[in-house]
Each structure stands twice: as C-alpha cells, then as structure tokens.
Design a protein around this motif. Structure first.
Motif, short mmCIF file in Angstrom:
data_model
loop_
_atom_site.label_atom_id
_atom_site.label_comp_id
_atom_site.label_asym_id
_atom_site.label_seq_id
_atom_site.Cartn_x
_atom_site.Cartn_y
_atom_site.Cartn_z
N ASP A 121 0.55 -1.30 -0.20
CA ASP A 121 -0.09 0.46 -0.37
C ASP A 121 1.12 1.83 0.28
O ASP A 121 0.16 2.75 0.21
CB ASP A 121 -0.75 -0.06 1.28
CG ASP A 121 -0.02 0.06 2.70
OD1 ASP A 121 0.96 0.16 2.53
OD2 ASP A 121 -0.76 0.03 3.74
N SER A 122 1.69 1.27 -0.28
CA SER A 122 2.83 1.84 0.16
C SER A 122 2.78 3.09 -1.86
O SER A 122 1.95 2.59 -2.18
CB SER A 122 4.26 2.03 -0.54
OG SER A 122 4.44 1.67 -2.09
N ALA A 123 3.58 4.20 -1.98
CA ALA A 123 2.94 5.02 -2.77
C ALA A 123 2.90 4.24 -4.05
O ALA A 123 1.86 4.77 -4.84
CB ALA A 123 3.90 6.24 -2.40
N GLY A 124 3.95 3.97 -4.51
CA GLY A 124 4.10 3.53 -5.46
C GLY A 124 4.20 1.84 -6.11
O GLY A 124 4.04 1.04 -6.38
N ALA A 125 3.11 1.70 -4.58
CA ALA A 125 2.49 -0.44 -4.66
C ALA A 125 4.09 -0.73 -4.10
O ALA A 125 3.31 -2.36 -4.77
CB ALA A 125 1.45 -0.09 -6.31
N GLY A 126 4.41 -0.21 -4.11
CA GLY A 126 5.68 -1.58 -3.66
C GLY A 126 6.35 -2.03 -5.52
O GLY A 126 7.78 -2.53 -4.98
N PHE A 127 5.84 -1.99 -6.09
CA PHE A 127 6.81 -1.97 -7.47
C PHE A 127 7.91 -0.77 -8.34
O PHE A 127 9.21 -1.16 -8.40
CB PHE A 127 5.57 -1.25 -8.98
CG PHE A 127 6.34 -1.25 -9.89
CD1 PHE A 127 6.22 -2.04 -10.54
CD2 PHE A 127 6.17 0.46 -10.57
CE1 PHE A 127 7.36 -2.06 -11.92
CE2 PHE A 127 6.42 0.42 -12.33
CZ PHE A 127 7.04 -0.28 -12.47
N THR A 128 7.90 0.49 -8.02
CA THR A 128 8.89 1.47 -8.10
C THR A 128 9.36 2.08 -6.84
O THR A 128 7.97 2.51 -6.21
CB THR A 128 8.81 2.01 -8.87
OG1 THR A 128 9.71 2.95 -9.24
CG2 THR A 128 7.34 2.59 -9.30
N SER A 129 10.33 2.37 -6.63
CA SER A 129 10.32 3.73 -5.16
C SER A 129 10.85 5.32 -6.42
O SER A 129 10.68 5.75 -5.93
CB SER A 129 11.89 3.91 -4.76
OG SER A 129 12.92 3.69 -6.07
N GLY A 130 10.12 5.14 -7.43
CA GLY A 130 10.59 6.36 -8.82
C GLY A 130 9.08 6.73 -8.92
O GLY A 130 7.92 6.03 -8.04
N GLU A 131 9.41 7.18 -10.21
CA GLU A 131 7.24 7.59 -10.76
C GLU A 131 7.59 6.97 -11.99
O GLU A 131 8.08 6.45 -12.94
CB GLU A 131 7.91 9.27 -11.51
CG GLU A 131 6.70 8.87 -12.22
CD GLU A 131 5.69 10.15 -11.03
OE1 GLU A 131 4.14 10.06 -11.93
OE2 GLU A 131 5.50 10.25 -10.16
N PRO A 132 6.53 5.82 -11.52
CA PRO A 132 5.96 4.68 -12.62
C PRO A 132 5.97 5.09 -14.21
O PRO A 132 4.92 6.50 -14.53
CB PRO A 132 4.98 3.78 -11.78
CG PRO A 132 4.43 5.07 -10.85
CD PRO A 132 5.30 5.82 -10.38
N TRP A 133 5.64 4.73 -15.02
CA TRP A 133 5.87 4.61 -16.32
C TRP A 133 4.16 5.04 -16.87
O TRP A 133 4.02 5.51 -17.97
CB TRP A 133 6.35 4.31 -17.48
CG TRP A 133 5.58 2.22 -17.65
CD1 TRP A 133 5.77 1.46 -16.49
CD2 TRP A 133 4.68 1.94 -18.44
NE1 TRP A 133 4.77 0.42 -16.92
CE2 TRP A 133 4.23 0.53 -18.07
CE3 TRP A 133 4.31 2.53 -19.41
CZ2 TRP A 133 3.66 0.28 -18.82
CZ3 TRP A 133 3.48 1.87 -19.88
CH2 TRP A 133 3.08 0.08 -19.75
N ILE A 134 3.54 3.78 -15.82
CA ILE A 134 2.10 4.24 -16.20
C ILE A 134 0.78 3.99 -14.92
O ILE A 134 2.30 3.76 -13.54
CB ILE A 134 1.30 3.17 -16.67
CG1 ILE A 134 -0.10 3.73 -17.25
CG2 ILE A 134 1.35 1.71 -15.86
CD1 ILE A 134 -0.92 2.38 -18.23
N ALA A 135 0.23 4.77 -14.31
CA ALA A 135 0.14 5.36 -13.01
C ALA A 135 -0.66 4.07 -11.96
O ALA A 135 -1.17 2.93 -12.92
CB ALA A 135 -1.38 6.67 -12.43
N VAL A 136 -0.45 4.05 -11.34
CA VAL A 136 -0.88 2.74 -10.22
C VAL A 136 -2.16 3.32 -10.18
O VAL A 136 -2.98 4.21 -9.96
CB VAL A 136 -0.03 3.42 -8.74
CG1 VAL A 136 -1.10 2.37 -7.68
CG2 VAL A 136 1.62 2.64 -9.16
#
Length: 576
Positions: A432-447
C-alpha cells in the motif's frame, strides 16, 4: 527444489503458467519501469503461489513503439530491462525453484529498426525479399490515398501498407508502420528465425509463446480482401509450424513448451495445430471468448455480455477440442482488460468472491490455466479520466482516429476505459505504499488508486484471500489427475446464472458449481443427486469431499440445502 527434466511429453497438462509483463511487474532501480532484476527479487512470491512456468513478455532490444513487440535485436536484452547476464540469472533462479521460463517471441514481424529491415530498404539488397515490398497500384502514384498494393487494414488502425519514398515501394505491416511483416515464403527468413530460437534454447529457456503466429503464411499474391481475417491460418501454416518443430525442437532432450497465439483460429484448426501426432504446437492461445463483448465498432464499442453466451463459447471449445486438442485457459493477459471488472463484479462487496469464482471455473477446465500478474490478487480495471492517462498505442491511435472523424473524447472515454490494454498494464500491486511496492520512483503508467486495498502484502498467507484461493487451485491441479486429464461434461446450460460442469477420469468425478449473480441460486436437484450424502462437517463420508470452495459458508449451503450464495463456487469430488 530444482527443475525436473524427467517428465512426460504432455507435462504441461498439469501445469499452470504465470504471465509477467516486465515493464509493470517490479522495478529494481527506481526508474519507474519494471526490469529483470525486479523479477528476480520477487521469485519467492511465484514459488509460494506454486506456478510451474513463467511466460516472460518481450525483453529484447526494441524501440518500444509497441512495448517490446517491435523487436530490433532478437539476441539481446533491451537496456531498460537489464542485460543478458540478468536474463541468465533469471533462468537459473527460476530453475532453482522448479519453475520453467517461456519466452514471448514475435516472428511475424520485426521492428523497422531491425538490421534486417534496415538493409531490406535498399532495393538491391539480398534481404529485400525478407519483407513484403510492393509497387503502388497501377495508375496510382506512391503515397497517395488508394495507391496501396491492396486494401488491407492494419490492426492498429489505417492501411496495412507504408510508402517508402526512398526505395519507391510500399512495405506491409499488419500492425503498426513500425512493425514490418517478415516474408516467411523466403527460406532464408525461416532459417534465420530457427537459428535464433535454437540459440535461446541453448541458453536455457524452456520454450516459446509465439505471438500472432498464425499470420505468418500470407495468401498467394496478397489479393484484396478482409485483411487480417484473410491472412489468418494461411495456406502454408501447418507446413511452417511442422518445419519449425523439426528444426528447433525435435532434437531437444528436455521438456519444452510451445504455445501458438492464434487470433481468429477456429476449433477445427486448433485441433489440427495441437494434435500431438502432427508435432506443430502444444497448445493454442485463442481469442473467441474475449471478443464476445465487442460491438460493431470493435473492441472499444463494448456491448453487454450475458454469462450464458460466455459459458456456451468456452464449453463448446472444451467439448470440441477433445480428445486430441489442447487450449490455453485465460481470462486476463497483457492485451485484455481485467477479468474481475469485465466478467466478474468489481463492486467492493463482490470483488473478492467473484475473482475467486472466475478462477474456480477456469482452473477446473480441461486445458492449461494462465495467471496474469495481479489476477491472483483480484486486480481491477483502473479509472481513466483523460487521454493523458493512456499509454497503449492501440488506444491512442483509436482516439486520434475517432477525434479526426469528429467524435468528442468524452464520448470515447467509456469505451477506452473499459477496453484499453492499459488496464492490464498498470503496475503490479505489491503493497500500500505510494508506488504500490512496484517502484520507488515515478511509474511509467499510473498505479491503480485501489492498490491500498488490493495488494499482495494484504493477501499472501491470509486465509480466504484471492491469492490463497489461487494457490489452492494450482495445488489441486498438481495433485488431482482428473483436472489435467479428465473429460468434460457441460451441465445446466439453460440456467441463466449457474455455470456447472462435470469432470471424470479413471473413477474420479468432480462437480463444479459456480454462481454468476449476486442473488442466491437454487441448484437444480438433478445436479446434486448422489452428491448430498456429504456434509461440510464430515466431508469424507461415502467418498464425497469438498475439494475447493470460495468459502466454508458456500460449501455448507450447497450441501445442506442445495443453495449457492451469490458469486460463490464449490467443487465436489467423489470416487465412483
């Protein structure tokens, strides 16, 4: 655990495949794009789930015009995903966990930046005939409307021909203009492809998913006609696949898997493609059931799909593929919207149970089930608000084409939101983190905004979760030969809300009961005859057991009074 190479030829009948879309699975370096090292870091999760094969989306060098399905180098990894060393490590780590790797490969077309095509642009090149080059129609000037060599349209909108002024001819592209079609009539093309495939097998991969493979045999002379439907399953398809099998697979000593993605394929053709005696492909990946809700305007013109129509289609494939044909079983993949939003019920009250019931229905069928990343969590479609949220070339081209024709974007948005491939491509929801645990940066497409509620952290090891239901279904397929090898008998096909069928194999019988409505269902009495001597408190009595259920309450309701609660499903097992 390690990879087991002492398997029967049809080992994949009891296997489950997990599809990874690399760009959206796990980002190890914070650049917002998933990569190979991110996948390696999450392999214990896949081992916990229990899958047998990972289908890896394209990670080859590519301009990424179509997210990797436009390949510019078949024998290298694109830097956005990592290196060949990373891929070697992924193969090793998967094998160490007893999981095989299936590479997604596109041999119908390449990128227009592939060296083969770059060389082919020269009319005097020996590789000119590696692609389809044709002059304009008689009495037409190249580049003007109507001058294309035939009237075929591309899948991604517009004519299937692109004018190349430098060489004075058109080239064929059944997808985008950045994806020119290879000419499989040229034996040099086929030999080069077979060499490349052998190179990957030597590197340790365990097979291939062949993208749009039934488009490689074009009709002689490339006549006017229906384009895509005209070229599917062309005159030399079976010859080409048999040759590929002989040249690439026949002398391999270890168990492999070859899957043919075949849009538009019929049951009859699928039976021939997958007949083991013909040695072409092990299973088809077909699209009939996911095209049923497309209206006259195509996939973004969605129409209501009653469950009985969906059921009739899938059960017809079940019955008509027997005894020799084999199908890939799927609801979701990288090209489809999320199944729980499309075929289930993504309302907060019903999302989890409908996701579990969709899984039950699919995984108990005859065929090899595929789990697309996040499906095992019940991930849903994402709420798109404007064109800026979309990334998919198909969606963007459609919006541009329709707006040019005078339609307003607000009119297009409902169809795009429901049908866009981007629904499947939002980042994997790990926590449930800001990047959904997928990335610590800005995702290429929004979560997807619901990642705080729907994520792996909240489900792994939690009884009753969607993840744990998938885990139980996968284990059941491994342990119960009736699931992998049994026959299928559709039941109650006239019922508007109940999906029911029977599986039978060597004295074992399974009864699958699934509700596709919010209201409780009274199960027809004839379906439960001889099954009611079991109760939830003593499930082993008289050889009848509850094999799988979406909840204990559902199992009790079925066995106590023949009632199935809304969106629940139950699988009964008995020895005859």
């Amino acid at each position: 655990m390690s990879i087991d190479n002492d398997l029967t030829r049809d080992w994949w009948k009891s296997a489950v495949v997990y599809q990874i879309y690399p760009r959206s699975f796990a980002d190890s370096d914070g650049d917002g794009t998933g990569d190979l090292r991110g996948i390696i870091e999450r392999l214990d999760y896949l081992q916990t789930l229990g899958v047998d094969v990972v289908w890896l989306g394209p990670v080859y060098r590519s301009p990424q015009y179509d997210n990797g399905y436009d390949i510019s180098d078949y024998q290298d990894v694109d830097p956005i995903f990592g290196t060949l060393d990373d891929l070697d490590e992924l193969i090793e780590e998967l094998h160490r966990r007893g999981i095989r790797l299936l590479m997604d490969i596109v041999v119908n077309h390449t990128s227009d930046e592939h060296p083969w095509f770059v060389e082919s642009r020269d009319p005097s090149s020996e590789r000119r005939d590696w692609y389809f080059w044709r002059p304009p129609r008689p009495d037409h000037a190249g580049g003007e409307p109507g001058a294309e060599p035939n009237n075929w349209n591309a899948v991604f909108s517009g004519p299937a021909w692109e004018w190349d002024a430098a060489s004075g001819e058109y080239f064929l592209h059944m997808f985008s203009r950045k994806q020119p079609d290879l000419n499989w009539e040229n034996p040099q093309v086929r030999s080069a492809i077979y060499r490349m495939m052998r190179w990957w097998l030597d590197r340790g991969v365990d097979g291939f998913r062949l993208d749009v493979i039934n488009l490689i045999s074009k009709p002689e002379g490339l006549p006017d006609g229906a384009g895509f439907t005209q070229i599917a399953d062309g005159p030399r398809m079976h010859e080409f696949l048999a040759e590929m099998n002989a040249e690439v697979l026949a002398d391999q000593p270890r168990p492999l898997l070859v899957v043919g993605e075949m849009p538009g394929v019929t049951v009859e053709d699928a039976r021939r493609y997958t007949d083991p005696e013909r040695r072409e492909v092990d299973m088809v990946f077909q699209f009939e059931h996911v095209d049923l809700d497309h209206g006259p305007g195509g996939k973004f013109d969605l129409v209501p799909l009653p469950m009985p129509r969906l059921r009739e289609n899938l059960m017809r494939w079940q019955v008509e593929l027997e005894p020799v044909g084999w199908n890939s079983l799927y609801w979701d993949n990288h090209d489809q919207p999320r199944a729980v939003s499309r075929f289930g019920d993504d309302d907060a009250q019903w999302r989890e149970v409908s996701a579990k019931t969709l899984a039950t229905v699919l995984h108990l069928l005859r065929g090899t089930p595929y789990v697309y990343q996040g499906q095992e969590l019940g991930m849903t479609n994402t709420p798109f608000a404007d064109i800026a949220g979309f990334r998919d070339i198909e969606s963007l081209n459609y919006a541009a084409e329709q707006e040019t024709a005078g339609r307003l974007f607000d009119e297009l948005l409902p169809g795009l939101s429901a049908g866009s491939r981007d629904n499947a491509r939002t980042p994997m929801q790990w926590d449930d983190s800001a990047g959904a645990g997928f990335t610590s940066g800005e995702p290429w497409i929004a979560v997807n905004p619901n990642a705080a509620q729907i994520n792996a952290q909240r489900q792994v090891g939690v009884a009753g979760s969607v993840f744990e239901h998938y885990r139980a279904l996968i284990a059941f397929r491994h342990d119960e030969p009736c699931v992998a090898h049994g026959g299928v008998t559709p039941l109650a096909m006239d019922h508007p809300d109940l999906w029911a069928y029977r599986r039978e194999h060597e004295g074992i019988e399974l009864l699958v009961l699934a509700s596709f409505t919010r209201e409780p269902i009274e199960i027809p009495a004839d379906l439960l005859e001889d099954w009611m001597d079991c109760d939830a408190g003593d499930p082993s009595r008289d050889g009848v057991t509850v094999a799988i259920a979406t909840s204990d309450e559902a199992a009790s309701a079925v066995l106590a009074d023949g009632r199935l609660p809304g969106w629940e499903s139950v699988v009964l097992r008995r020895i005859r």
